[in-house]
Scaffold this motif. Structure first.
Motif, PDB file in Angstrom:
ATOM      1  N   LEU A  29       0.833  -1.224   0.091  1.00  0.00           N
ATOM      2  CA  LEU A  29      -0.151  -0.025  -0.145  1.00  0.00           C
ATOM      3  C   LEU A  29       0.944   1.094  -0.024  1.00  0.00           C
ATOM      4  CD1 LEU A  29      -2.611  -0.884   2.754  1.00  0.00           C
ATOM      5  CD2 LEU A  29      -2.861  -1.435   0.255  1.00  0.00           C
ATOM      6  N   ARG A  30       0.775   2.190  -0.889  1.00  0.00           N
ATOM      7  CA  ARG A  30       1.262   3.303  -0.885  1.00  0.00           C
ATOM      8  C   ARG A  30       0.320   4.516  -0.421  1.00  0.00           C
ATOM      9  NH1 ARG A  30       2.419   7.660  -4.366  1.00  0.00           N
ATOM     10  NH2 ARG A  30       1.040   6.670  -6.036  1.00  0.00           N
TER      11      ARG A  30
ATOM     12  N   TYR B  85      -6.724  -2.092   6.286  1.00  0.00           N
ATOM     13  CA  TYR B  85      -6.830  -2.615   4.971  1.00  0.00           C
ATOM     14  C   TYR B  85      -7.041  -4.410   5.392  1.00  0.00           C
ATOM     15  CZ  TYR B  85      -5.605  -4.521   0.542  1.00  0.00           C
ATOM     16  OH  TYR B  85      -5.316  -5.339  -0.605  1.00  0.00           O
ATOM     17  N   ALA B  86      -6.331  -4.886   6.429  1.00  0.00           N
ATOM     18  CA  ALA B  86      -6.450  -6.464   6.706  1.00  0.00           C
ATOM     19  C   ALA B  86      -7.733  -6.753   7.423  1.00  0.00           C
ATOM     20  CB  ALA B  86      -5.435  -6.720   7.634  1.00  0.00           C
ATOM     21  N   LYS B  87      -8.534  -5.750   7.851  1.00  0.00           N
ATOM     22  CA  LYS B  87      -9.482  -5.814   8.979  1.00  0.00           C
ATOM     23  C   LYS B  87     -10.487  -7.189   8.432  1.00  0.00           C
ATOM     24  CE  LYS B  87     -12.912  -5.484  11.929  1.00  0.00           C
ATOM     25  NZ  LYS B  87     -13.817  -6.278  11.158  1.00  0.00           N
TER      26      LYS B  87
ATOM     27  N   GLU C 123      -2.729   0.519  -4.524  1.00  0.00           N
ATOM     28  CA  GLU C 123      -2.831  -0.650  -3.823  1.00  0.00           C
ATOM     29  C   GLU C 123      -1.958  -1.571  -5.011  1.00  0.00           C
ATOM     30  OE1 GLU C 123      -5.717  -4.385  -2.920  1.00  0.00           O
ATOM     31  OE2 GLU C 123      -6.465  -2.491  -3.019  1.00  0.00           O
ATOM     32  N   ILE C 124      -0.538  -2.301  -4.726  1.00  0.00           N
ATOM     33  CA  ILE C 124       0.005  -2.747  -5.421  1.00  0.00           C
ATOM     34  C   ILE C 124       0.229  -4.422  -5.140  1.00  0.00           C
ATOM     35  CG2 ILE C 124       2.334  -3.180  -6.628  1.00  0.00           C
ATOM     36  CD1 ILE C 124       2.787  -0.223  -5.821  1.00  0.00           C
TER      37      ILE C 124
END
Length: 268
Positions: free
Chosen positions: A23-24, A41-43, A264-265
């Motif tokens: 994530l940038r 993001y992981a939630k 998002e990469i």
């Protein structure tokens, strides 16, 4: 930005290939915001998440113990350094002073724990309920109150690069932690105000005594300049501490977003 690991059992009779996502953020929002971004993001993508710094100093072998405690019911697992013998004398003792000071200030913080920890999905959700902008995750996570465990490990030597936390940033981080979780500095200002008020009364009584009962009523410039300078400095220090808290209230009242994900990469 902190690397994020999410764990899920591999499908039966199938090769497990982990998905790596980077994530940038749109701009540099600081270490704590970057870490919280990955947690948010992981939630909804994992049963638990482990945060770890990317300098390779935290022992990844401890992850197995993290997972073992998680499967046994712990929803928060703290990675705790066994010792600080590899640190310099200055860093080791300033860290010790920081943890002791935080406890004196009434902040519940895990000694020798940084940001190497496991959070269950439920603990992640609870952490995201905290809406403050001035983040101090080491103090916020213990407030969740779910069942926790500690895993002790030895920290490795830094292989490359230099620490992004020089003394200036370390002091700023410590001050942010204290003022975000404790009102003790404000109470100390109040106590200092009472003490110096009492001293000023004593000084006034002394001056009155000299005036009425002695022949030494002529005062030199030093006897005036020193008290004035001293009490002026105390007043400025007190105003500075109060101003720090008012500034935090001002920032929190804006309710601005803490970060924006610019890109998002990931694989695929």
């Amino acid at each position: 930005m902190q690397p994020l690991f999410s764990f899920a059992p591999p499908p039966l009779n199938a090769a497990y290939k982990p998905k790596i996502t980077a994530l940038r953020l749109s701009s540099n929002k600081g270490h704590q915001n970057a870490l919280l971004c990955t947690m948010e993001y992981a939630k909804d993508k994992c049963d638990c998440a482990i945060s770890i710094d990317c300098d390779l100093q935290d022992d990844i072998e401890a992850i197995d113990d993290f997972i073992a405690h998680f499967t046994q019911g712990a929803e928060v697992v703290y990675g705790v350094r066994q010792s600080r013998q590899k640190d310099s004398f200055f860093k080791r003792n300033t860290a010790l002073f920081f943890y002791k000071l935080m406890h004196i200030m009434g902040v519940n913080i895990i000694y020798n724990h940084a940001d190497y920890r496991l959070l269950s999905n439920r603990a992640l959700g609870a952490l995201l309920e905290f809406k403050e902008v001035n983040l101090f995750l080491r103090g916020m996570v213990p407030l969740i109150g779910f069942e926790s465990a500690q895993v002790y490990y030895d920290r490795n030597e830094r292989e490359a690069g230099v620490s992004k936390y020089p003394l200036r940033k370390m002091l700023s981080f410590a001050w942010n932690g204290i003022t975000s979780f404790s009102v003790m500095p404000l109470r100390m200002v109040s106590v200092l105000g009472l003490v110096f008020f009492a001293l000023s009364i004593a000084l006034a009584l002394f001056a009155l005594y000299v005036k009425l009962f002695t022949d030494d009523a002529v005062y030199g410039w030093a006897s005036m300049l020193i008290p004035l300078s001293f009490f002026s400095g105390v007043q400025l220090l007190s105003l500075g501490v109060i101003g720090e808290y008012i500034g935090k209230i001002y920032i929190e009242s804006k309710h601005r977003p803490r970060f924006f994900i610019a890109e998002e990469i990931g694989e695929g």
